[in-house]
Design a protein around this motif. Structure first.
Motif, PDB file in Angstrom:
ATOM      1  N   ASN A 586      49.061 -68.300 -25.622  1.00 42.98           N
ATOM      2  CA  ASN A 586      49.918 -67.533 -24.710  1.00 42.98           C
ATOM      3  C   ASN A 586      49.204 -66.271 -24.236  1.00 42.98           C
ATOM      4  N   GLU A 587      48.474 -65.603 -25.145  1.00 43.51           N
ATOM      5  CA  GLU A 587      47.736 -64.404 -24.726  1.00 43.51           C
ATOM      6  C   GLU A 587      46.658 -64.766 -23.704  1.00 43.51           C
ATOM      7  N   ALA A 588      45.965 -65.866 -23.915  1.00 43.40           N
ATOM      8  CA  ALA A 588      44.910 -66.293 -22.983  1.00 43.40           C
ATOM      9  C   ALA A 588      45.513 -66.639 -21.616  1.00 43.40           C
ATOM     10  N   ALA A 589      46.658 -67.320 -21.643  1.00 46.16           N
ATOM     11  CA  ALA A 589      47.308 -67.695 -20.383  1.00 46.16           C
ATOM     12  C   ALA A 589      47.653 -66.458 -19.560  1.00 46.16           C
ATOM     13  N   GLN A 590      48.147 -65.406 -20.242  1.00 46.55           N
ATOM     14  CA  GLN A 590      48.540 -64.193 -19.523  1.00 46.55           C
ATOM     15  C   GLN A 590      47.313 -63.521 -18.893  1.00 46.55           C
TER      16      GLN A 590
END
Length: 636
Positions: A586-590
């Motif tokens: 999720n952090e990478a997607a953001q």
């Protein structure tokens, strides 16, 4: 008249001696050129027989006869002949060159001549012709065209092309020769000519010099010939009353229908002309020498008509000479009677002079200071009606009111006058003073969508100037988009008569420039009379680098001659892929989405916070277009 560049004779060397320079005149039998005699280094006139006559032995012999006739004459009033010969099939005649004009040219310029001018020219012509007659030569073509008036004052007789040796009667033996207006009755009726035929032609010439016109005219040559054969030439004084009596009588004598009643040759006529000259130039001196004021011309008896005032006496009674016997007594009685008649006429003339002087004075007053004098119509345009009327009355005019529409002059002011300002008008005359109604308002027709020519016709009462060429994607080429007034606004429903109108005409739509290469787009604009200008470079995901992305203009609408700015593509913009290794899914997607890319992963949503990224594609630091999809792998 000079030779035209197509004249084949121009520049030709004739007989190895005469260099043709220019054409002087053209006649029925030959053309005369100005040439240079290379042997003697002098200018000459060379007469060349027309080529189509070269095979006619009659014309050729007549041409040679002219040379022989003129060569026999050595006289200051006859054109000198220097040479005659044949070059190939071309017969030529070399004469002295006399720069100047002909008597015909003089008559065309001045109409008629004064008695003194007539005497001067006739004296020279008669002198030359007398030499010809003495040599036994009849000219047979006497006319103003053959009398040359040189620039240095010399007067010479030329063109002996129809001349022949004179016998008692020289028959033509063929169709009539010479110009019909100067043919003697015997040439017309019997086809014979002698020296007296030349005299008749001189009489017609003299009549023409004194009156400015020929005695006989007609629509066809035969009508003129019939008059010569059947009618007496009228006196010049019947057309010009101021013609001296001596010249009047001399013309009648020279143009007698019966050749027996004319001077027998040019020498006899010349002698009588010199007697007349004394009377014309100095009547008082002529009287002192014994020359009668009324010229009495010698001849054999002539049956005079009832209106013919010419008195014919025997040759012994020549004027200016001492006469004896009954003839002299009759002449003395005649002179005494004439003197008393002139005295009585003098009293009447004196009274007439007084009357005319009075009339002249009255006329001068009437037209100079009286009601008949002229005054100038003043310029009153733009003045008030009262001021304009006062200005016209002050000049002596009566004023009639009038009105007219006037675009340039405000309503109720003076618009102008009839007659116009500056005109010379008799004092007391009525002058119309026009008061301006202002501009006449006309209904404006709808011309949008019309062809330009039709629109101009519909707007004919207005002043339609040069049209404006405008680009339009909605109106076809050549059709009117709009009609503008003098201020550039759309024409209202009504507009002043003769008001300025400008048509806006479509030249079609702009060329499709987006996606074109730089140079191609520039040329397309130049082809439709627009000015190309390069603008900023921009990134484009759809247009390749170097092609047109968009166009713009500082003017709206766009018209011929305007400048078009071309915005060119720099190609697709690239961005650096961020490093998301070690971050949760999720952090990478953001991070990836915030950088403008699209994130893609196969990890279910439930595990995205528990799993971290251990690899990505494209890799961190790579340059890719915005929106590129970045996929990430995970470790658990």
């Amino acid at each position: 008249m000079t030779a035209t560049p197509t004249d084949p004779m121009l520049g030709r060397l004739i007989d190895g001696r005469y260099q043709v320079r220019s054409r002087i005149a053209r006649g029925g039998m030959a053309t005369v050129y100005l040439a240079t005699d290379l042997r003697l280094e002098r200018r000459v006139a060379i007469k060349i027989m027309h080529g189509h006559l070269a095979d006619d032995n009659t014309f050729k012999s007549r041409f040679v006869q002219e040379a022989r006739s003129a060569a026999r004459l050595a006289h200051p009033n006859v054109v000198n002949v220097f040479d005659q010969g044949q070059d190939s099939d071309m017969a030529y005649l070399v004469m002295e060159y006399l720069p100047g004009i002909t008597l015909r040219d003089l008559l065309k310029d001045y109409g008629r001549l004064t008695p003194e001018q007539t005497i001067d020219i006739m004296s020279a012509v008669l002198s030359g012709l007398a030499a010809a007659h003495k040599a036994g030569i009849v000219h047979r073509d006497m006319k103003p065209e053959n009398v040359l008036l040189a620039d240095d004052g010399r007067i010479k007789l030329g063109d002996f092309g129809l001349a022949r040796a004179a016998s008692a009667n020289t028959a033509t033996g063929q169709a009539l020769l010479g110009t019909i207006a100067y043919l003697s009755p015997e040439l017309v009726t019997r086809g014979v000519a002698d020296a007296r035929s030349d005299i008749y032609a001189l009489g017609i010439m003299m009549y023409e010099m004194l009156t400015g016109e020929q005695p006989f005219v007609g629509e066809a040559p035969m009508q003129i010939a019939y008059q010569h054969a059947n009618e007496q030439v009228p006196r010049p004084s019947s057309r010009v009353p101021t013609t001296p009596r001596g010249l009047d009588d001399l013309v009648v004598w020279a143009t007698a229908r019966d050749p027996e009643n004319r001077p027998r040759d040019a020498r006899v006529m010349l002698e009588r002309l010199r007697d007349v000259e004394k009377l014309v130039r100095d009547p008082a001196a002529a009287s002192a020498e014994g020359v009668a004021p009324t010229m009495v011309l010698p001849s054999t008896p002539l049956a005079a008509s009832a209106d013919d005032e010419t008195q014919i006496i025997t040759p012994a009674a020549a004027p200016g000479r001492h006469r004896t016997g009954p003839v002299a007594a009759d002449a003395s009685t005649e002179l005494a009677t004439a003197t008393r008649t002139r005295a009585r006429r003098g009293y009447w003339l004196f009274a007439l002079v007084l009357i005319l002087a009075g009339l002249a004075g009255a006329t001068g007053w009437y037209f100079g200071a009286g009601p008949g004098s002229l005054a100038t119509v003043p310029d009153v345009a733009g003045q008030s009606q009262d001021a304009a009327q006062a200005a016209l009355v002050a000049e002596g005019f009566t004023v009639k009111p009038g009105t007219r529409y006037d675009l340039a002059v405000a309503k109720d002011l003076a618009s102008g006058t009839d007659p116009k300002s500056g005109s010379q008008v008799t004092k007391g005359a009525a002058v119309i003073l026009y008061v301006s109604l202002g501009a006449e308002m006309l209904e404006v027709p709808a011309v949008a969508g019309m062809p330009e020519a039709d629109a101009r016709t519909a707007l004919a009462r207005f002043t339609v100037g040069k049209s404006i060429q405008q680009f339009s994607g909605e109106v076809d080429k050549g059709l009117v988009i709009a009609a503008l007034d003098g201020d550039g606004a759309e024409l209202p429903a009504t507009y002043p008569d003769t008001g300025a109108v400008t048509l806006v005409v479509s030249v079609g739509g702009l060329p499709p420039l987006v996606g074109m290469g730089r140079e191609e787009a520039k040329q397309a604009l130049l082809d439709v009379d627009l000015v190309p200008k390069e603008g900023d470079l921009v990134y484009s995901d759809t247009v390749p680098e170097g092609d047109v992305v968009s166009i713009s203009s500082d003017t709206d609408p766009i018209r011929v001659g305007d400048t078009i700015t071309l915005t060119m593509s720099k190609g697709v913009e690239l961005f650096e892929v961020p490093d998301v290794s070690g971050l949760t899914i999720n952090e990478a997607a953001q991070v990836i989405e915030d950088a403008g890319f699209t994130f893609e992963t196969d990890v279910p949503e439930l595990f995205r916070d528990a799993l971290s990224v251990n690899s990505q594609s494209p890799g961190a630091g790579e340059q890719v277009p915005a929106g590129t999809t970045i996929s990430a792998n995970f470790s658990g």
